[in-house]
Design a protein around this motif. Structure first.
Motif, PDB file in Angstrom:
ATOM      1  N   LYS A 483     -20.658 -33.431 -27.528  1.00  0.00           N
ATOM      2  CA  LYS A 483     -21.847 -32.766 -28.260  1.00  0.00           C
ATOM      3  C   LYS A 483     -23.104 -33.990 -28.187  1.00  0.00           C
ATOM      4  N   THR A 484     -22.822 -35.333 -28.769  1.00  0.00           N
ATOM      5  CA  THR A 484     -23.986 -36.101 -28.844  1.00  0.00           C
ATOM      6  C   THR A 484     -24.162 -36.940 -27.466  1.00  0.00           C
ATOM      7  N   GLY A 485     -23.220 -37.069 -26.722  1.00  0.00           N
ATOM      8  CA  GLY A 485     -23.373 -37.927 -25.546  1.00  0.00           C
ATOM      9  C   GLY A 485     -23.303 -39.275 -25.742  1.00  0.00           C
ATOM     10  N   LEU A 486     -23.217 -39.570 -26.884  1.00  0.00           N
ATOM     11  CA  LEU A 486     -23.338 -41.184 -27.362  1.00  0.00           C
ATOM     12  C   LEU A 486     -21.912 -41.903 -27.420  1.00  0.00           C
ATOM     13  N   PRO A 487     -21.858 -43.165 -27.325  1.00  0.00           N
ATOM     14  CA  PRO A 487     -20.616 -43.770 -27.585  1.00  0.00           C
ATOM     15  C   PRO A 487     -20.195 -43.879 -29.078  1.00  0.00           C
ATOM     16  N   ILE A 488     -19.059 -43.846 -29.578  1.00  0.00           N
ATOM     17  CA  ILE A 488     -18.559 -43.813 -30.934  1.00  0.00           C
ATOM     18  C   ILE A 488     -17.354 -44.508 -31.121  1.00  0.00           C
ATOM     19  N   HIS A 489     -16.927 -45.221 -32.182  1.00  0.00           N
ATOM     20  CA  HIS A 489     -15.763 -45.830 -32.479  1.00  0.00           C
ATOM     21  C   HIS A 489     -15.706 -45.675 -33.943  1.00  0.00           C
ATOM     22  N   TYR A 490     -14.611 -44.615 -34.242  1.00  0.00           N
ATOM     23  CA  TYR A 490     -14.749 -44.218 -35.720  1.00  0.00           C
ATOM     24  C   TYR A 490     -13.327 -43.854 -36.160  1.00  0.00           C
ATOM     25  N   ALA A 491     -13.066 -44.003 -37.390  1.00  0.00           N
ATOM     26  CA  ALA A 491     -11.668 -43.616 -37.858  1.00  0.00           C
ATOM     27  C   ALA A 491     -11.596 -43.064 -39.299  1.00  0.00           C
TER      28      ALA A 491
END
Length: 738
Positions: A483-491
Motif C-alpha cells: 500500500k505505502t511502498g515505503l520501508p517499515i520495521h514495526y512490531a
C-alpha cells in the motif's frame, strides 16, 4: 484440451497412473476372509479443537453389510449428545458416498445448517469463493486439521485446494461458536471447522480408486493399509497417493493436483500411543478472477480465461504453482492419573503466482517495452509454521480439571512485481526497482494457555467454566510495504483473556440439552500495518460475546438437534484516510442471531428423510444494514437409501438472499442446487478382490447457472465481477479392495 500443458503433468501423476493400473490388473494379494471387528457408532476422540470432540465411526466400505444400521450412520449431518455448543458432524459415509472425489472440505461442509458455499469451477476445482458460516467469512473462523489450527497468518484464511483431499478425510465437525477455553486458534470469533483424517485399518488391504467426471476431470489413486503389525507392537499405518487433473468448468481454468498422505499409529506400551502424519501436495491451477455481467452475457456463464496470448486474460499468464506440506507427531499417554497429549507440528506453503494486470479487459495493453505488450504481475509467498499443543486432564473432586496451551510461530516472505508478460516476465518499470509493489518479511507468534474445570454437579448435569489467556505478536520488516511502498520495521503485541461457561444436561440416554456463554476473538490482520505509522492505529482485537442454547436427540430411528444463538460482535476494525495516510480504528460492531435445526428420520426398508434449516440475521449495529455475504436463511432436504449393497441419496440445498458488499449493495437472490449419488458394492467379484464399488454422482441436477456471488471489482473502473453456479456435472467412481 486442458489449458495446462503436458509439461505441467508431474512425474508423480505418471507414477499414480501406473500404480493404479498395476494394482487393478495384477496385485497378488489374497482376500482376507476373517470377520472384521465392528466399533460403536460413537466414541469420544481427542482430535477435536476442544479435546472432547465426538467422532462418528462409520463402517468401512470393505465391510459389506445391510446398509446403514441406524440413522446415526446414515445422517449427512448430526449433533453429538455431549456437545456444549451448536455443531454438525459430517461422517465418512457422507464424504465417501455423496461428496465428489475431487471435493475440498469446503464443498463437503456446505450441506450443514447456516453454511453456504459453491465452487464456481466445479467441485474441488478451485479455491473456495465465499464459504460462510452464520455470515462469518473465511478468516473469521478457525479451520483445524486433526486438532491443529492452520492458515495464513496475515489474514487467517485457508487455501482449500492446497492441502487435504477427501480420500483422507474421515470426519468434519462444524462448530458454530467460539467453543470453550480449550478451543485454540486465532479466529474463534466465528466458530471452527474441525477436519479429522482417517485412521489406518486393522486389516491389511490395497485400495485402488479411479474417477472420471465432467470438464475432462480424472482422479487416480491408491491407498495401502499395513493392517495391525503385531511383530512391531501393534503398529498400524496407511499411505495414499492421488492425482487430480481437470479442465474445469470455467474456460481455460484447468487444475493439476498431486497429493500424498501417510499416517502411522504406534503403540508404546499399555497407555501410550505415538502418531505420525504427513500430507504433501503439489498444485498447478489457472485462476480466474470472475466475470462482469457484460462478459457473462457475451461469452456465457462459464467465462473464465482466454486462449489469446495478446490478452491479459490469457491462461498462460494467469496461474498458480503451489507446493505444501503438513506434518505432526502426536503423543498420547497416561501418567500419575493424568491424561497427557502433546502434538508437535509444522506446515509450509510455497506459492508462485502470475496474473495479467487486468484479466477482465478494462486496462489497455502497453508496457515500458512496447505499447502492445501485455502487462502483468508476479508474486511470491512462502511461509512456515512451527508449533506445539499440550493438553492435560485429571480427575479432581466431583469432576475433571483441564489445562494446556498452544504455541505457534509463522514466518512469511512476500513479494510482488509489475512485469511484462510478452517479454519473458521482464520487470515493467524504469528504473526496474520501481516495479516492486511489495517486498516484506512478517511473523506472527501465538501463545495461548487455558484452564478449565468440568464439574459433575449431578449425574445428569455438568457445569464447565474456564479461562483462556491469549498473547499474539506481529512483526513486519519490509523494504517495500504493501500500500505505502515505503520501508517499515514495526512490531506490536496484543493480549486478551477469554472466559467461557457452559451447562450440559442429560435428560436420558438419547436426549441432551446445553447452554453456553463464551467470549470469542479475532486477531488484527496484517493489513493494519499497511500504513506509514501503524502505532497511530491502536486497534483492539475484534471480539464476540456468544449466548447459545440447544438440544440434541440421537436414537436408532431419529437424529435431531435444534439451537438458538445471539452473538454481539464488537471492536469492528475499519479504516479512514487522514492527510493521505490510511488509519485503522475500532468502530461499532454487529449483531448475529438466529435459529438452526437438523434431523434425519428413518422411514423403514432402508429409506430415511433428511432436512435442516436456519434463519439467520447479521446486521451492522450502527446502520442496521445486512453484512456482506450473510444469507438470510439456509435449508436442505432430501431422501436417503441404504439397503444391502445399495446406497443412494438425493439432497437439495437452498441459500437465501444476501448482499455482495457493505451498504446492502449487489443484492443476490436465493438459489438452490440438488445433488444425486448412488453406489453399489460387489462382494468378492473376483478371487483376489474383497469388494468393488461403483458410484454415480450428479451435481447441480437442475442445471442452475445463475450468478450466486460477488467476486470483487475490476482495478481500472471498479466494475463488479461475479461468480456463477457451475452447470450440471457427472462423476463415475470405481474402487476396489484387495
Amino acid at each position: 484440451m486442458s489449458s495446462l500443458s503436458a509439461n505441467h503433468r508431474s512425474r508423480l501423476a505418471v507414477a499414480v497412473h501406473l500404480a493404479v493400473v498395476a494394482l487393478l490388473m495384477a496385485v497378488p494379494v489374497h482376500a482376507d476372509t476373517s470377520t472384521p471387528s465392528t466399533t460403536d457408532a460413537m466414541h469420544v476422540g481427542t482430535t477435536g479443537t476442544m479435546g472432547t470432540n465426538i467422532k462418528i465411526t462409520q463402517l468401512k466400505s470393505i465391510q459389506v453389510t445391510a446398509g446403514a444400521e441406524t440413522t446415526s450412520d446414515q445422517a449427512p449431518t448430526q449433533a453429538s449428545l455431549v456437545a456444549t455448543q451448536p455443531q454438525s458432524i459430517i461422517g465418512d459415509r457422507y464424504i465417501e458416498n455423496v461428496a465428489a472425489s475431487t471435493a475440498n472440505y469446503t464443498d463437503i461442509v456446505k450441506i450443514a445448517p447456516s453454511v453456504s458455499d459453491v465452487d464456481p469451477n466445479g467441485p474441488g476445482l478451485m479455491e473456495s469463493q465465499g464459504l460462510s458460516i452464520r455470515g462469518f467469512q473465511n478468516g473469521e473462523y478457525n479451520v483445524t486439521f486433526d486438532g491443529i489450527p492452520w492458515g495464513d497468518s496475515n489474514d487467517f484464511t485457508q487455501h482449500s485446494t492446497s492441502y487435504f483431499m477427501p480420500q483422507d478425510i474421515g470426519q468434519i465437525t462444524v462448530d458454530r461458536g467460539p467453543g470453550s477455553a480449550r478451543t485454540l486458534g486465532n479466529a474463534t470469533f466465528g466458530g471452527t471447522l474441525s477436519v479429522d483424517s482417517k485412521d489406518p485399518d486393522q486389516r491389511m488391504s490395497v485400495n485402488p480408486f479411479f474417477s472420471v467426471a465432467s470438464f475432462n476431470t480424472r482422479v487416480e489413486g491408491v491407498r495401502i493399509d499395513t493392517g495391525k503389525l503385531d511383530q512391531y507392537g501393534g503398529t498400524t499405518a496407511y499411505f495414499s497417493v492421488k492425482n487430480l487433473s481437470s479442465d474445469g468448468y470455467l474456460t481455460h481454468a484447468g487444475l493439476d493436483r498431486q497429493n500424498g498422505f501417510a499416517k502411522i499409529v504406534q503403540p508404546l506400551g499399555k497407555d501410550t500411543t505415538l502418531t505420525f502424519a504427513s500430507n504433501l501436495t503439489r498444485l498447478h491451477q489457472n485462476v480466474s478472477l470472475g466475470a462482469t455481467k457484460a462478459q457473462i452475457a457475451q461469452y456465457g456463464p462459464n467465462h473464465g480465461l482466454s486462449a489469446d496470448p495478446g490478452s491479459q486474460a490469457f491462461h498462460g499468464y494467469n496461474y498458480d504453482k503451489i507446493t505444501t506440506d503438513f506434518e505432526y507427531l502426536d503423543l498420547e499417554t497416561k501418567w500419575a492419573g493424568w491424561d497427557i497429549g502433546d502434538k508437535l507440528y509444522t506446515y509450509g506453503y510455497r506459492h508462485r503466482g502470475y496474473n495479467g494486470a487486468d484479466p477482465n479487459g478494462e486496462q489497455p495493453n502497453g508496457t515500458v517495452y512496447s505499447p502492445t505488450n501485455v502487462p502483468g504481475q508476479r508474486m511470491r509467498m512462502d511461509y512456515r509454521s512451527v508449533g506445539d499443543i499440550l493438553r492435560l486432564s485429571h480427575d479432581l473432586g466431583p469432576g475433571e480439571v483441564h489445562v494446556g496451551g498452544w504455541v505457534d510461530r509463522q514466518t512469511n516472505h512476500r513479494l510482488q512485481y509489475e512485469i511484462d508478460d510478452s517479454n519473458g516476465y521482464a520487470l515493467n518499470a524504469v528504473p526496474t526497482s520501481a516495479a516492486i509493489d511489495r517486498l516484506m518479511d512478517d511473523s506472527l507468534t501465538d501463545l495461548q494457555t487455558y484452564g478449565e474445570y468440568q464439574w459433575h454437579a449431578t449425574d445428569a448435569l455438568d457445569i464447565t467454566g474456564g479461562l483462556k489467556l491469549v498473547n499474539f505478536r506481529r512483526t513486519l520488516d519490509a523494504q517495500v510495504n504493501q500500500k505505502t511502498g515505503l520501508p517499515i520495521h514495526y512490531a506490536q503485541t496484543w493480549t486478551r483473556d477469554l472466559p467461557s461457561v457452559d451447562l450440559h444436561y442429560t435428560l436420558n440416554d438419547h436426549w441432551s440439552a446445553y447452554a453456553q456463554w463464551a467470549k470469542g476473538f479475532l486477531a488484527p490482520n496484517l493489513n493494519t500495518f499497511f500504513t506509514v505509522d501503524p502505532s497511530m492505529n491502536q486497534v483492539k482485537p475484534e471480539s464476540t460475546t456468544n449466548e447459545q442454547i440447544g438440544t440434541a436427540w440421537n436414537s436408532d430411528g431419529l437424529t435431531f438437534s435444534f439451537d438458538a444463538y445471539h452473538i454481539d460482535f464488537s471492536n469492528k476494525i475499519e479504516s479512514r484516510k487522514v492527510a493521505g495516510q490510511t488509519l485503522f480504528y475500532n468502530a461499532g460492531g454487529a449483531i448475529y442471531k438466529g435459529i438452526e435445526g437438523e434431523a434425519t428420520l428413518a422411514l423403514g426398508d432402508g429409506f430415511s428423510l433428511y432436512g435442516n434449516a436456519s434463519i439467520n440475521r447479521a446486521r451492522d449495529k450502527a446502520t442496521s444494514q445486512w453484512l456482506p455475504n450473510a444469507p438470510s436463511r439456509t435449508a436442505a432436504a432430501g431422501v436417503l437409501f441404504d439397503s444391502g449393497p445399495w446406497s443412494a441419496s438425493l439432497l437439495d440445498k437452498y441459500v437465501g438472499v444476501r448482499y455482495g458488499d457493505s451498504g446492502q449493495t449487489e443484492r443476490l437472490g436465493g438459489y438452490a442446487t440438488a445433488d444425486f449419488a448412488a453406489s453399489y458394492v460387489f462382494a468378492h467379484p473376483f478371487a483376489d478382490v474383497r469388494d468393488a464399488t461403483v458410484s454415480l454422482k450428479v451435481a447441480n441436477l437442475g442445471d442452475n447457472k445463475h450468478i450466486y456471488a460477488l467476486a470483487g471489482y475490476t482495478g481500472q473502473n471498479g466494475t463488479p465481477l461475479y461468480w456463477t453456479i457451475p452447470e450440471r456435472s457427472f462423476e463415475l467412481d470405481v474402487s476396489a479392495h484387495f
